[in-house]
Motif scaffolding. Structure first.
Motif, PDB file in Angstrom:
ATOM      1  N   GLY A  62       0.813  -1.203   0.000  1.00 29.14           N
ATOM      2  CA  GLY A  62       0.000   0.000   0.000  1.00 29.14           C
ATOM      3  C   GLY A  62       0.847   1.254   0.000  1.00 29.14           C
ATOM      4  O   GLY A  62       0.530   2.237  -0.685  1.00 29.14           O
ATOM      5  N   GLY A  63       1.927   1.236   0.772  1.00 28.91           N
ATOM      6  CA  GLY A  63       2.813   2.388   0.799  1.00 28.91           C
ATOM      7  C   GLY A  63       3.466   2.652  -0.543  1.00 28.91           C
ATOM      8  O   GLY A  63       3.592   3.806  -0.977  1.00 28.91           O
ATOM      9  N   ALA A  64       3.885   1.570  -1.231  1.00 29.26           N
ATOM     10  CA  ALA A  64       4.508   1.731  -2.546  1.00 29.26           C
ATOM     11  C   ALA A  64       3.520   2.304  -3.557  1.00 29.26           C
ATOM     12  O   ALA A  64       3.850   3.234  -4.316  1.00 29.26           O
ATOM     13  N   ALA A  65       2.292   1.771  -3.569  1.00 32.46           N
ATOM     14  CA  ALA A  65       1.288   2.269  -4.512  1.00 32.46           C
ATOM     15  C   ALA A  65       0.900   3.711  -4.192  1.00 32.46           C
ATOM     16  O   ALA A  65       0.727   4.538  -5.100  1.00 32.46           O
ATOM     17  N   ALA A  66       0.783   4.024  -2.902  1.00 35.19           N
ATOM     18  CA  ALA A  66       0.432   5.394  -2.517  1.00 35.19           C
ATOM     19  C   ALA A  66       1.536   6.377  -2.899  1.00 35.19           C
ATOM     20  O   ALA A  66       1.259   7.490  -3.375  1.00 35.19           O
ATOM     21  N   GLY A  67       2.786   5.990  -2.698  1.00 38.06           N
ATOM     22  CA  GLY A  67       3.890   6.843  -3.099  1.00 38.06           C
ATOM     23  C   GLY A  67       3.899   7.093  -4.598  1.00 38.06           C
ATOM     24  O   GLY A  67       4.145   8.223  -5.055  1.00 38.06           O
ATOM     25  N   ALA A  68       3.597   6.041  -5.380  1.00 40.35           N
ATOM     26  CA  ALA A  68       3.527   6.199  -6.833  1.00 40.35           C
ATOM     27  C   ALA A  68       2.387   7.128  -7.226  1.00 40.35           C
ATOM     28  O   ALA A  68       2.510   7.926  -8.171  1.00 40.35           O
ATOM     29  N   ALA A  69       1.269   7.036  -6.506  1.00 39.29           N
ATOM     30  CA  ALA A  69       0.136   7.914  -6.799  1.00 39.29           C
ATOM     31  C   ALA A  69       0.485   9.373  -6.515  1.00 39.29           C
ATOM     32  O   ALA A  69       0.116  10.277  -7.281  1.00 39.29           O
ATOM     33  N   LEU A  70       1.197   9.618  -5.434  1.00 34.74           N
ATOM     34  CA  LEU A  70       1.609  10.980  -5.111  1.00 34.74           C
ATOM     35  C   LEU A  70       2.563  11.533  -6.168  1.00 34.74           C
ATOM     36  O   LEU A  70       2.453  12.708  -6.559  1.00 34.74           O
TER      37      LEU A  70
END
Length: 327
Positions: A62-70
């Motif tokens: 989740g952290g990796a996907a959220a960072g990519a979204a940001l």
């Protein structure tokens, strides 16, 4: 074509070409950095409990996907930056070139009659016990690994890139990496890795089916690939490896599956492609070439799907706007 989706097409193609030209770097790979971070989180969270494993999966993937979204949101004002980010992410998550290199390295050692070198190189592809395998069994393991990793290292990522852009690319690779790290059935990880393994099954489902379908289209024996995929895919214990390995077995006219050895554990899997001949060393090169053709078709499919999705979305939005304005 909408600018955002044109940017995805250009970025994905550039990233794919980057993987073809460069492969994975020996040092400083983003996926390796993610793996180290996930290990650090695991050390803090590990308990023999599914809940803590689910939390580990949520934090890491989740952290990796959220960072990519940001990052995606941050570069949205610049079309060039968006293309560059997509290209970098695509290159980082794809592993088709390195897969082919490792497979050919094992194949070259087998052709030279150097079984020890082949055994040394095999762990770069899969987790089987190389000391328990003879030359033919190593060749079979390589072909099976090429088949499965065509889905895991290329097609699955492109599918999720088509669905969700850079966050999809990064999220899929994060989940797949976590499954490789903690998703196996060792006593220590049976509970803790359950969430990562199940999530990997879910996110890998569409890519595995697309890989099998494209293998039928790109394989040297289309009828054989379709026949074996229909008949044998469900026999494999993995819901995603089964369709891919069965399609490769039929396309190449070889027999996969059977007895496998993993670090003190022996598995007796059903045979895929029963009636076909055993795998030969030359089939490794054939599998690598088939993998490359499937990967190219997957890139085209992903770009086309994202484009069609964009057009449909715009048509729906235009229709809603038109109805509202006519009231």
């Amino acid at each position: 074509m909408h600018a955002e989706h044109l940017g995805f097409a250009c970025g994905a193609a550039l990233g794919f070409l980057g993987d073809l030209a460069l492969g994975d770097p020996r040092r400083g790979h983003p996926v390796a950095a993610f793996g180290k971070a996930a290990q650090a989180v695991e050390r803090r969270l590990w308990r023999d409990h599914r809940g803590y494993g689910a939390l580990h999966t949520l934090v890491c993937a989740g952290g990796a996907a959220a960072g990519a979204a940001l990052l995606t949101r941050a570069v949205r004002p610049s079309r060039a930056a968006g293309v560059a980010l997509t290209a970098a992410a695509t290159w980082a998550v794809l592993g088709g070139t390195s897969l082919g290199r490792e497979a050919r390295a094992v194949g070259g050692a087998l052709e030279a009659g150097d079984l020890e070198v082949a055994r040394e190189r095999l762990p770069h592809l899969c987790g089987r016990d190389p000391q328990a395998l003879d030359g033919q069994q190593i060749a079979r393991a390589v072909v099976e690994s090429v088949a499965e990793n065509t889905s895991d290292a290329v097609v699955g990522a492109l599918v999720w890139g088509a669905v969700a852009g850079v966050p999809g690319l990064v999220g899929f690779r994060a989940v797949n990496t976590l499954d490789a790290m903690v998703g196996h059935k060792s006593p220590r990880l049976r509970r803790f890795g359950w969430a990562s393994a199940r999530l990997d099954d879910v996110v890998g489902w569409p890519g595995a089916r697309l890989t099998a379908a494209l293998t039928v289209l790109a394989g040297p024996d289309r009828r054989g690939a379709l026949r074996v995929a229909r008949r044998d895919a469900g026999r494999h214990p993995s819901p995603n490896a089964g369709p891919v390995e069965a399609a490769f077995a039929g396309a190449l006219g070889v027999r996969l599956g059977g007895t496998l050895a993993y670090a003190g554990r022996v598995e007796h899997r059903p045979v895929l492609g029963g009636g076909n001949r055993p795998v030969e060393v030359a089939d490794i090169e054939r599998a690598v070439r088939l993998s490359r053709r499937v990967s190219l078709l997957a890139l085209g499919t992903a770009v086309a799907a994202r484009t069609v999705g964009s057009l449909c979305s715009r048509a729906i939005t235009a229709g809603i706007t038109s109805r509202r304005s006519s009231r």
